[in-house]
Design an enzyme around this catalytic site. Structure first.
Site, PDB file in Angstrom:
ATOM      1  N   LYS A  72     -48.463  67.453-103.694  1.00  0.00           N
ATOM      2  CA  LYS A  72     -47.549  66.321-103.720  1.00  0.00           C
ATOM      3  C   LYS A  72     -48.345  65.085-104.103  1.00  0.00           C
ATOM      4  O   LYS A  72     -49.297  64.708-103.419  1.00  0.00           O
ATOM      5  CB  LYS A  72     -46.919  66.137-102.342  1.00  0.00           C
ATOM      6  N   LYS A 105     -44.815  68.507-106.869  1.00  0.00           N
ATOM      7  CA  LYS A 105     -43.882  67.397-106.815  1.00  0.00           C
ATOM      8  C   LYS A 105     -44.569  66.103-107.219  1.00  0.00           C
ATOM      9  O   LYS A 105     -45.675  65.857-106.747  1.00  0.00           O
ATOM     10  CB  LYS A 105     -43.388  67.279-105.373  1.00  0.00           C
TER      11      LYS A 105
HETATM   12  C1  PBG Z   1     -41.271  62.281 -97.505  1.00  0.00           C
HETATM   13  C2  PBG Z   1     -40.707  62.761 -98.770  1.00  0.00           C
HETATM   14  C3  PBG Z   1     -40.639  62.051 -99.972  1.00  0.00           C
HETATM   15  C4  PBG Z   1     -39.865  62.818-100.843  1.00  0.00           C
HETATM   16  C5  PBG Z   1     -39.529  63.988-100.181  1.00  0.00           C
HETATM   17  N1  PBG Z   1     -40.083  63.944 -98.902  1.00  0.00           N
HETATM   18  C6  PBG Z   1     -41.069  60.716-100.379  1.00  0.00           C
HETATM   19  C7  PBG Z   1     -42.304  60.075-100.057  1.00  0.00           C
HETATM   20  O1  PBG Z   1     -43.363  60.662 -99.932  1.00  0.00           O
HETATM   21  O2  PBG Z   1     -42.177  58.863 -99.928  1.00  0.00           O
HETATM   22  C8  PBG Z   1     -39.507  62.393-102.230  1.00  0.00           C
HETATM   23  C9  PBG Z   1     -38.307  62.943-102.809  1.00  0.00           C
HETATM   24  C10 PBG Z   1     -37.759  62.211-103.967  1.00  0.00           C
HETATM   25  O3  PBG Z   1     -38.287  61.186-104.424  1.00  0.00           O
HETATM   26  O4  PBG Z   1     -36.734  62.678-104.464  1.00  0.00           O
HETATM   27  N2  PBG Z   1     -42.310  62.791 -96.939  1.00  0.00           N
END
Ligand code: PBG
Length: 325
Positions: A195, A248
């Site tokens: 991520k 992601k």
């Molecule tokens: C939180 C989380 C995030 C997303 C999914 N879980 C965002 C972040 O790290 O701020 C992002 C999903 C999206 O942008 O569609 N832990």
């Protein structure tokens, strides 16, 4: 063999030929729909930066999930907006938390769909970071016990899959141990393994009301430039027991998806995130591009890169468009 014997255009002459030759076709079976849930009843509040997406309450969520299941989409992933935020994100592991209530409501309605629970603290903490903050820093090891408690609480509520998205080291192992100790050996972990610290999460933070109140997430989410490191992250999560690993966002990281496919041959998810959704929506609304065409093309691209499944806010639209042919 070259021109004029070989003419690639021969196989593109009509739609039936193109259908026969098509190498990658995303299907409804590949889709996971993300949904946001908050307390209350009858809530259906549109998210400004994500037109067409809503914050729902448990009752309206059940209706939405029923329609999603009817479209034969196999899974939803739930994000909660708690009634109250505190330093330790207590609603993330309260059995009365909004996600726990929602999972129970979907299960009581006997809807045939997988309910995945996102496990993270950022939506639940008053500072908006994904873990417990000690002396201005997110404390990795202290955070693990809270994530494990949260995953366990979702499993008790009936979650079919838990999905840690916090990027703490060792959290897959901590979650696996907590689940197993309580007899949830059959609940898979989908880990957000690679991520990246992305600008494309902006709209999600509006939707989940989870922006960090100080600093940013770059001390735990990955640097966008690194793909070797992404492979190390994925290897660690698999070793710790991740049943499905995720990359992601999706579009800026298609190379990472492809590498993960080739290096691990492990079930692989890609998350087409809020910013990817928002930019296409905005352009489409301005008449600058065709939404359906753009979405089907990017979805095919994510699949072609090697993802087995795709988390996407267009899941319902894609299911509908696939049916239309
Ligand atoms: C939180 C989380 C995030 C997303 C999914 N879980 C965002 C972040 O790290 O701020 C992002 C999903 C999206 O942008 O569609 N832990």
């Amino acid at each position: 063999m070259g021109f004029p014997e070989y003419r690639p255009r021969r196989l593109r002459r009509n739609e039936n030929l193109r259908r026969l030759l098509r190498e990658t076709t995303p299907g409804v079976d590949d889709l996971i729909m993300p949904l946001f849930v908050r307390h209350g009843s009858g809530v259906r509040k549109e998210i400004e930066s994500m037109p067409g997406q809503y914050q729902l309450s448990p009752d309206t969520l059940v209706e939405k999930v029923a329609r999603i299941a009817q479209a034969r989409i196999p899974a939803v992933i739930l994000f909660g907006i708690p009634g109250h935020k505190d330093a330790e994100g207590s609603e993330a592991y309260s059995d009365d938390g909004v996600v726990q209530q929602s999972i129970r409501a979907v299960k009581e309605a006997k809807i045939d769909v997988l309910v995945i629970a996102d496990v993270c603290l950022c939506g639940y903490t008053e500072h908006g970071h994904c873990g417990i903050v000690v002396d201005g820093e997110v404390d990795n090891d202290r955070t693990l016990e809270y994530l494990a408690k949260s995953a366990l609480s979702f499993a008790r509520a009936g979650a079919d899959v838990v999905a840690p998205s916090d990027m703490m080291d060792g959290r897959v192992q901590a979650v696996r141990e907590a689940l197993d100790e309580s007899g949830f050996t059959g609940v898979p972990i989908m880990s957000y393994a690679a991520k990246f610290a992305s600008a494309f999460y902006g709209p999600f933070r509006d939707a989940a009301e989870s922006s960090p109140k100080f600093g940013d997430r770059r001390s735990y989410q990955m640097d966008p430039s690194n793909s070797d490191e992404a492979m190390r992250e994925i290897a660690l999560d698999i070793a710790e027991g991740a049943d499905i690993v995720m990359v992601k966002p999706a579009l800026p990281y298609l190379d990472v998806i492809r590498r993960a496919r080739e290096e691990f041959r492990h079930p692989l998810a890609a998350y087409c995130v809020s910013g990817e959704y928002a930019m296409i929506k905005a352009a489409a609304r301005n008449g600058w591009l065709d939404e359906k065409g753009a979405v089907m093309e990017m979805t095919a691209g994510i699949k072609r890169a090697g993802a087995d499944m795709i988390l996407t806010y267009w899941a319902e639209d894609i299911a509908k468009w696939l049916k239309q042919g």
